[in-house]
Motif scaffolding. Structure first.
Motif, PDB file in Angstrom:
ATOM      1  N   GLU A  80       0.844  -1.193   0.000  1.00 55.28           N
ATOM      2  CA  GLU A  80       0.000   0.000   0.000  1.00 55.28           C
ATOM      3  C   GLU A  80       0.879   1.242   0.000  1.00 55.28           C
ATOM      4  O   GLU A  80       2.046   1.193   0.402  1.00 55.28           O
ATOM      5  N   CYS A  81       0.292   2.362  -0.426  1.00 56.89           N
ATOM      6  CA  CYS A  81       1.014   3.631  -0.399  1.00 56.89           C
ATOM      7  C   CYS A  81       1.356   3.980   1.054  1.00 56.89           C
ATOM      8  O   CYS A  81       0.473   3.975   1.911  1.00 56.89           O
ATOM      9  N   PRO A  82       2.634   4.305   1.332  1.00 58.45           N
ATOM     10  CA  PRO A  82       3.020   4.603   2.712  1.00 58.45           C
ATOM     11  C   PRO A  82       2.547   5.978   3.173  1.00 58.45           C
ATOM     12  O   PRO A  82       2.609   6.277   4.368  1.00 58.45           O
ATOM     13  N   CYS A  83       2.079   6.825   2.251  1.00 59.20           N
ATOM     14  CA  CYS A  83       1.548   8.138   2.638  1.00 59.20           C
ATOM     15  C   CYS A  83       0.062   8.051   2.956  1.00 59.20           C
ATOM     16  O   CYS A  83      -0.374   8.525   3.999  1.00 59.20           O
ATOM     17  N   CYS A  84      -0.746   7.458   2.055  1.00 57.81           N
ATOM     18  CA  CYS A  84      -2.202   7.572   2.182  1.00 57.81           C
ATOM     19  C   CYS A  84      -2.904   6.218   2.185  1.00 57.81           C
ATOM     20  O   CYS A  84      -4.136   6.172   2.256  1.00 57.81           O
ATOM     21  N   SER A  85      -2.168   5.123   2.120  1.00 54.08           N
ATOM     22  CA  SER A  85      -2.714   3.769   2.168  1.00 54.08           C
ATOM     23  C   SER A  85      -3.565   3.387   0.960  1.00 54.08           C
ATOM     24  O   SER A  85      -4.240   2.362   0.987  1.00 54.08           O
ATOM     25  N   MET A 103       3.142   3.721  -8.777  1.00 52.98           N
ATOM     26  CA  MET A 103       2.638   5.020  -8.353  1.00 52.98           C
ATOM     27  C   MET A 103       1.407   4.815  -7.489  1.00 52.98           C
ATOM     28  O   MET A 103       0.657   3.859  -7.661  1.00 52.98           O
ATOM     29  N   CYS A 104       1.180   5.751  -6.578  1.00 50.86           N
ATOM     30  CA  CYS A 104      -0.033   5.730  -5.763  1.00 50.86           C
ATOM     31  C   CYS A 104      -1.251   5.963  -6.652  1.00 50.86           C
ATOM     32  O   CYS A 104      -1.215   6.757  -7.581  1.00 50.86           O
ATOM     33  N   ALA A 105      -2.351   5.269  -6.359  1.00 52.53           N
ATOM     34  CA  ALA A 105      -3.570   5.400  -7.161  1.00 52.53           C
ATOM     35  C   ALA A 105      -4.352   6.675  -6.851  1.00 52.53           C
ATOM     36  O   ALA A 105      -5.268   7.031  -7.586  1.00 52.53           O
ATOM     37  N   GLY A 147      -3.578  15.345  -5.387  1.00 49.24           N
ATOM     38  CA  GLY A 147      -3.596  14.001  -4.829  1.00 49.24           C
ATOM     39  C   GLY A 147      -2.398  13.735  -3.943  1.00 49.24           C
ATOM     40  O   GLY A 147      -1.721  14.641  -3.459  1.00 49.24           O
ATOM     41  N   CYS A 148      -2.150  12.460  -3.724  1.00 51.39           N
ATOM     42  CA  CYS A 148      -1.050  12.024  -2.863  1.00 51.39           C
ATOM     43  C   CYS A 148       0.302  12.429  -3.462  1.00 51.39           C
ATOM     44  O   CYS A 148       0.464  12.400  -4.680  1.00 51.39           O
ATOM     45  N   PRO A 149       1.286  12.792  -2.615  1.00 48.90           N
ATOM     46  CA  PRO A 149       2.619  13.109  -3.137  1.00 48.90           C
ATOM     47  C   PRO A 149       3.230  11.954  -3.937  1.00 48.90           C
ATOM     48  O   PRO A 149       4.071  12.187  -4.802  1.00 48.90           O
TER      49      PRO A 149
HETATM   50 ZN   LIG Z   1      -0.715   7.693  -1.639  1.00 49.98          ZN
END
Ligand SMILES: [Zn+2]
Length: 114
Positions: free
Chosen positions: A19-24, A45-47, A62-64
């Motif tokens: 999972e994305c470590p910033c926003c899951s 890349m984060c979705a 969106g997410c960084p």
């Molecule tokens: Zn993210």
């Protein structure tokens, strides 16, 4: 993602993307080509590309990690997934460590000497 330089790829069987470590959000695998017939690299890349909070939704929304840094771009799928998974694991470990230290400091302030 509306940029045709990015082509979404299927996650190979047996591979897991952290999972994305910033926003899951989920991590997604893409092929990137700067030129249509040029060399291709792979990137996870984060979705989450949806603007939030004070973002105005023009660029960099969106997410960084929706558009991660250059070091995420790798020659192979295997390398791109390994980079993302290591990055995710280490960033989450840093978050847990700092969060624990902050809460411990707050508890010490509130409770006085333990
Ligand atoms: Zn993210």
């Amino acid at each position: 993602m509306n940029d045709e330089l990015f082509t979404k790829l299927e996650i190979p069987a047996g591979k897991v993307i952290a999972e994305c470590p910033c926003c899951s959000s989920d991590g997604e695998l893409y092929q990137f080509q700067k030129d249509k017939d040029g060399p291709a690299s792979k990137v996870v890349m984060c979705a989450n590309g949806t603007a939030f909070g004070p973002q105005i939704g023009v660029a960099n929304e969106g997410c960084p990690l929706y558009m991660p840094g250059d070091d995420h771009y790798r020659a192979t799928i295997r390398e791109a997934i390994a980079y993302w998974n290591d990055y995710s694991k280490e960033l989450q470990a840093i978050r847990r460590k700092n969060s624990w230290a902050r809460h411990s400091a707050l508890r010490a302030q509130e409770g006085g000497a333990a």
